[in-house]
Design a protein around this motif. Structure first.
Motif, PDB file in Angstrom:
ATOM      1  N   THR A  90      -4.390  43.281  80.221  1.00  0.00           N
ATOM      2  CA  THR A  90      -5.849  43.317  80.305  1.00  0.00           C
ATOM      3  C   THR A  90      -6.435  41.916  80.221  1.00  0.00           C
ATOM      4  N   CYS A  91      -5.907  41.103  79.316  1.00  0.00           N
ATOM      5  CA  CYS A  91      -6.403  39.736  79.162  1.00  0.00           C
ATOM      6  C   CYS A  91      -6.125  38.905  80.406  1.00  0.00           C
ATOM      7  N   TYR A  92      -4.918  39.042  80.963  1.00  0.00           N
ATOM      8  CA  TYR A  92      -4.624  38.345  82.220  1.00  0.00           C
ATOM      9  C   TYR A  92      -5.550  38.824  83.331  1.00  0.00           C
ATOM     10  N   GLY A  93      -5.681  40.145  83.467  1.00  0.00           N
ATOM     11  CA  GLY A  93      -6.500  40.696  84.533  1.00  0.00           C
ATOM     12  C   GLY A  93      -7.953  40.285  84.431  1.00  0.00           C
ATOM     13  N   THR A  94      -8.485  40.269  83.215  1.00  0.00           N
ATOM     14  CA  THR A  94      -9.871  39.861  83.010  1.00  0.00           C
ATOM     15  C   THR A  94     -10.066  38.398  83.385  1.00  0.00           C
ATOM     16  N   TYR A  95      -9.084  37.572  83.046  1.00  0.00           N
ATOM     17  CA  TYR A  95      -9.138  36.154  83.439  1.00  0.00           C
ATOM     18  C   TYR A  95      -9.134  36.015  84.956  1.00  0.00           C
ATOM     19  N   PHE A  96      -8.297  36.788  85.631  1.00  0.00           N
ATOM     20  CA  PHE A  96      -8.251  36.716  87.092  1.00  0.00           C
ATOM     21  C   PHE A  96      -9.597  37.109  87.703  1.00  0.00           C
ATOM     22  N   LEU A  97     -10.217  38.141  87.149  1.00  0.00           N
ATOM     23  CA  LEU A  97     -11.519  38.563  87.666  1.00  0.00           C
ATOM     24  C   LEU A  97     -12.584  37.496  87.425  1.00  0.00           C
ATOM     25  N   GLU A  98     -12.519  36.843  86.271  1.00  0.00           N
ATOM     26  CA  GLU A  98     -13.498  35.801  85.964  1.00  0.00           C
ATOM     27  C   GLU A  98     -13.344  34.609  86.904  1.00  0.00           C
ATOM     28  N   ILE A 194      -3.494  20.591  85.128  1.00  0.00           N
ATOM     29  CA  ILE A 194      -4.101  19.321  85.557  1.00  0.00           C
ATOM     30  C   ILE A 194      -5.030  19.558  86.744  1.00  0.00           C
ATOM     31  N   MET A 195      -4.581  20.355  87.704  1.00  0.00           N
ATOM     32  CA  MET A 195      -5.359  20.595  88.914  1.00  0.00           C
ATOM     33  C   MET A 195      -6.621  21.398  88.620  1.00  0.00           C
ATOM     34  N   ILE A 196      -6.517  22.374  87.743  1.00  0.00           N
ATOM     35  CA  ILE A 196      -7.695  23.166  87.362  1.00  0.00           C
ATOM     36  C   ILE A 196      -8.733  22.271  86.691  1.00  0.00           C
ATOM     37  N   GLY A 197      -8.272  21.377  85.815  1.00  0.00           N
ATOM     38  CA  GLY A 197      -9.184  20.439  85.170  1.00  0.00           C
ATOM     39  C   GLY A 197      -9.858  19.506  86.163  1.00  0.00           C
ATOM     40  N   LYS A 198      -9.162  19.233  87.254  1.00  0.00           N
ATOM     41  CA  LYS A 198      -9.680  18.322  88.285  1.00  0.00           C
ATOM     42  C   LYS A 198     -10.746  18.973  89.154  1.00  0.00           C
ATOM     43  N   TYR A 199     -10.567  20.252  89.502  1.00  0.00           N
ATOM     44  CA  TYR A 199     -11.429  20.887  90.489  1.00  0.00           C
ATOM     45  C   TYR A 199     -12.443  21.892  89.926  1.00  0.00           C
ATOM     46  N   ILE A 200     -12.160  22.456  88.775  1.00  0.00           N
ATOM     47  CA  ILE A 200     -13.016  23.532  88.266  1.00  0.00           C
ATOM     48  C   ILE A 200     -13.845  23.045  87.085  1.00  0.00           C
ATOM     49  N   ASP A 201     -15.141  23.256  87.170  1.00  0.00           N
ATOM     50  CA  ASP A 201     -16.058  22.745  86.158  1.00  0.00           C
ATOM     51  C   ASP A 201     -16.587  23.846  85.238  1.00  0.00           C
ATOM     52  N   ARG A 202     -15.846  24.922  85.102  1.00  0.00           N
ATOM     53  CA  ARG A 202     -16.269  26.014  84.228  1.00  0.00           C
ATOM     54  C   ARG A 202     -15.172  26.331  83.217  1.00  0.00           C
ATOM     55  N   HIS A 203     -15.595  26.678  82.013  1.00  0.00           N
ATOM     56  CA  HIS A 203     -14.648  27.138  80.995  1.00  0.00           C
ATOM     57  C   HIS A 203     -14.588  28.660  81.045  1.00  0.00           C
ATOM     58  N   PHE A 204     -13.417  29.216  81.248  1.00  0.00           N
ATOM     59  CA  PHE A 204     -13.250  30.661  81.333  1.00  0.00           C
ATOM     60  C   PHE A 204     -12.995  31.237  79.932  1.00  0.00           C
ATOM     61  N   HIS A 205     -13.952  31.991  79.418  1.00  0.00           N
ATOM     62  CA  HIS A 205     -13.851  32.505  78.053  1.00  0.00           C
ATOM     63  C   HIS A 205     -12.709  33.500  77.902  1.00  0.00           C
ATOM     64  N   SER A 206     -12.413  34.243  78.961  1.00  0.00           N
ATOM     65  CA  SER A 206     -11.309  35.198  78.895  1.00  0.00           C
ATOM     66  C   SER A 206      -9.979  34.493  78.704  1.00  0.00           C
ATOM     67  N   LEU A 207      -9.899  33.238  79.139  1.00  0.00           N
ATOM     68  CA  LEU A 207      -8.672  32.473  78.959  1.00  0.00           C
ATOM     69  C   LEU A 207      -8.448  32.142  77.482  1.00  0.00           C
ATOM     70  N   ASP A 208      -9.521  31.946  76.736  1.00  0.00           N
ATOM     71  CA  ASP A 208      -9.397  31.707  75.293  1.00  0.00           C
ATOM     72  C   ASP A 208      -8.746  32.902  74.607  1.00  0.00           C
ATOM     73  N   ILE A 209      -9.189  34.094  74.978  1.00  0.00           N
ATOM     74  CA  ILE A 209      -8.641  35.318  74.388  1.00  0.00           C
ATOM     75  C   ILE A 209      -7.176  35.456  74.763  1.00  0.00           C
ATOM     76  N   LEU A 210      -6.855  35.197  76.031  1.00  0.00           N
ATOM     77  CA  LEU A 210      -5.481  35.288  76.490  1.00  0.00           C
ATOM     78  C   LEU A 210      -4.580  34.352  75.712  1.00  0.00           C
ATOM     79  N   GLU A 211      -5.008  33.105  75.543  1.00  0.00           N
ATOM     80  CA  GLU A 211      -4.179  32.128  74.853  1.00  0.00           C
ATOM     81  C   GLU A 211      -4.036  32.435  73.367  1.00  0.00           C
ATOM     82  N   ASP A 212      -5.018  33.141  72.808  1.00  0.00           N
ATOM     83  CA  ASP A 212      -4.930  33.517  71.391  1.00  0.00           C
ATOM     84  C   ASP A 212      -3.866  34.562  71.135  1.00  0.00           C
ATOM     85  N   ILE A 213      -3.632  35.438  72.123  1.00  0.00           N
ATOM     86  CA  ILE A 213      -2.679  36.521  71.891  1.00  0.00           C
ATOM     87  C   ILE A 213      -1.260  36.172  72.305  1.00  0.00           C
ATOM     88  N   LEU A 214      -1.091  35.067  73.038  1.00  0.00           N
ATOM     89  CA  LEU A 214       0.243  34.689  73.502  1.00  0.00           C
ATOM     90  C   LEU A 214       0.983  33.850  72.465  1.00  0.00           C
TER      91      LEU A 214
END
Length: 214
Positions: A90-98, A194-214
């Motif tokens: 669910t956390c991965y999927g939510t991140y993908f949707l975001e 590195i590439m995401i930091g270079k091109y994307i200017d948004r912080h994905f909140h769902s990624l925080d949740i994902l990284e907390d559970i891994l």
């Protein structure tokens, strides 16, 4: 008499509106990203509950209002219940949707990205492919579709380099068919970050949740 439209797509965002309704974002094959109201979707046993769930993929019957659509009915082909039933998936999927929501535009047709999210969610239901690899395939391919990627980011591992190029040039339906070594995956992860930091200017909140559970 209202004119109805039928659009094939997936619900990528759902938020409560008022006491009983939901406002959903649907990424469609025919009209790109659209916004629609699902009236009564917060009422118990109302059929709209299913139509307004994130991950719901199918054909939506809608009528077009002044600023948005209204869902009349839907034929949901896949709820991706295996994804919703597992907290990690669910956390991965939510991140993908975001991330998909970040890149897709209203009314801009993008069939490749729709195929990509569909096959990505299918891959999450298969235990033969690590979720970590599914994530990096999705990220790189979505960024490739949108023209924001590095063709040769400096990968040293030959398997990692071959995998990177394969993802860039392959169709979405051909992507989730392989596994790679831990060494190659780790290197791809490093350069994707590195590439995401270079091109994307948004912080994905769902990624925080994902990284907390891994």
């Amino acid at each position: 008499m209202r004119d109805f439209v039928e659009l094939t797509g997936i619900v990528i965002k759902s938020m409560p509106i008022g006491d009983f309704d939901r406002r959903v974002t649907i990424f469609t094959k025919e009209r790109g990203k659209i916004y629609a109201f699902a009236k009564g979707a917060r009422r118990i046993n109302n059929q709209m509950m299913g139509f307004a769930r994130i991950f719901a993929y199918g054909k939506f019957k809608l009528y077009e209002g002044r600023d948005s659509y209204n869902i009349v009915n839907a034929d949901i082909a896949n709820y991706f219940e295996e994804v919703s039933a597992d907290i990690e998936s669910t956390c991965y999927g939510t991140y993908f949707l975001e991330m998909l929501d970040y890149y897709t535009k209203e009314a801009l047709v993008d069939i490749e990205s729709l195929k990509l999210i569909y096959y990505t969610l299918l891959a999450l239901t298969k235990k033969s492919i690590p979720n970590r690899l599914v994530r990096r395939i999705f990220e790189l391919k979505l960024m490739t579709i949108n023209g924001e990627y590095d063709l040769t980011p400096g990968l040293k591992d030959k398997t990692a380099l071959y995998t990177w190029e394969y993802i860039i040039y392959s169709k979405p339906e051909k992507l989730f068919t392989f596994v790679i070594t831990e060494e190659a995956l780790t290197e791809i992860e490093k350069y994707m970050d590195i590439m995401i930091g270079k091109y994307i200017d948004r912080h994905f909140h769902s990624l925080d949740i994902l990284e907390d559970i891994l």
